[in-house]
Design a protein around this motif. Structure first.
Motif, short mmCIF file in Angstrom:
data_model
loop_
_atom_site.label_atom_id
_atom_site.label_comp_id
_atom_site.label_asym_id
_atom_site.label_seq_id
_atom_site.Cartn_x
_atom_site.Cartn_y
_atom_site.Cartn_z
N GLU A 81 0.89 -9.63 -2.29
CA GLU A 81 0.39 -10.38 -1.56
C GLU A 81 0.86 -11.10 -0.33
OE1 GLU A 81 -3.23 -12.68 -0.85
OE2 GLU A 81 -2.99 -11.02 -2.17
N ARG A 84 0.56 -8.45 2.34
CA ARG A 84 -1.04 -8.32 2.82
C ARG A 84 -1.09 -9.66 3.82
NH1 ARG A 84 -5.44 -10.36 2.10
NH2 ARG A 84 -5.14 -11.81 0.39
N ASN A 85 -0.70 -10.71 3.30
CA ASN A 85 -0.75 -11.91 4.05
C ASN A 85 -0.21 -11.85 5.46
OD1 ASN A 85 -2.46 -13.18 2.28
ND2 ASN A 85 -0.89 -14.32 1.48
N TRP A 87 0.73 -9.17 7.18
CA TRP A 87 0.07 -8.05 7.98
C TRP A 87 -1.33 -8.56 8.33
CZ3 TRP A 87 2.40 -4.71 10.52
CH2 TRP A 87 3.57 -4.16 9.97
N GLU A 88 -2.03 -9.33 7.59
CA GLU A 88 -3.60 -9.78 8.22
C GLU A 88 -3.19 -10.65 9.47
OE1 GLU A 88 -5.64 -11.34 5.05
OE2 GLU A 88 -6.14 -9.47 4.21
N ASP A 89 -1.96 -11.37 9.25
CA ASP A 89 -1.85 -12.46 10.29
C ASP A 89 -1.32 -11.52 11.51
OD1 ASP A 89 -1.17 -15.06 11.41
OD2 ASP A 89 1.00 -14.33 11.42
N PHE A 91 -2.24 -8.66 12.65
CA PHE A 91 -3.40 -8.06 13.12
C PHE A 91 -4.40 -9.02 13.76
CE2 PHE A 91 -2.75 -4.35 9.82
CZ PHE A 91 -2.31 -3.64 10.71
N GLU A 92 -4.44 -10.19 13.10
CA GLU A 92 -5.22 -11.10 13.68
C GLU A 92 -4.62 -11.52 15.25
OE1 GLU A 92 -5.91 -14.56 11.27
OE2 GLU A 92 -6.74 -13.32 9.72
N ASP A 95 -5.42 -8.79 17.49
CA ASP A 95 -7.08 -8.84 17.90
C ASP A 95 -7.07 -10.05 19.17
OD1 ASP A 95 -7.91 -7.06 16.04
OD2 ASP A 95 -8.49 -8.45 14.70
#
Length: 108
Positions: A81, A84-85, A87-89, A91-92, A95
């Motif tokens: 977890e 994952r958090n 990498w999501e940050d 990627f955001e 973006d």
């Protein structure tokens, strides 16, 4: 010998076995029918998954059924977890950078 859950999921065949059994409890023979390896090889994989607590084997009548132990899989999810958090940050943020570049190009 008690095995580590991460050692157990390191093998792609074992991950595939977990995926099959997660859908419904299965006998070792039914699991083996889904693979192009020997029954003995599948038995060894099932043994490793059982030793680390990912699978449990319970008798029902004359058959033995393997089932997934969600609590052990939760250990893996809990460990993953934070990554994952992270990498999501990332990627955001990527973006946002791409959106800003598009705006600059459009306005420039």
């Amino acid at each position: 010998m008690r095995r580590d859950v991460f050692q157990a999921i390191a093998d792609p065949t074992r991950r595939e076995i977990i995926g099959l059994i997660a859908k419904k409890p299965m006998t070792p023979n039914a699991v083996a029918e889904s693979f192009d390896v020997s029954r003995q090889a599948i038995s060894k994989h099932i043994k490793i998954l059982t030793e680390c607590g990912i699978l449990a084997i319970r008798p029902y009548g004359r058959e033995r059924y393997c089932s997934v132990q969600p609590k052990k899989l939760a250990e893996i999810a809990d460990w993953i977890e934070p990554f994952r958090n992270m990498w999501e940050d990332r990627f955001e943020r990527l973006d946002d950078i791409i959106d800003n570049l598009k705006k600059d190009k459009k306005n420039g």
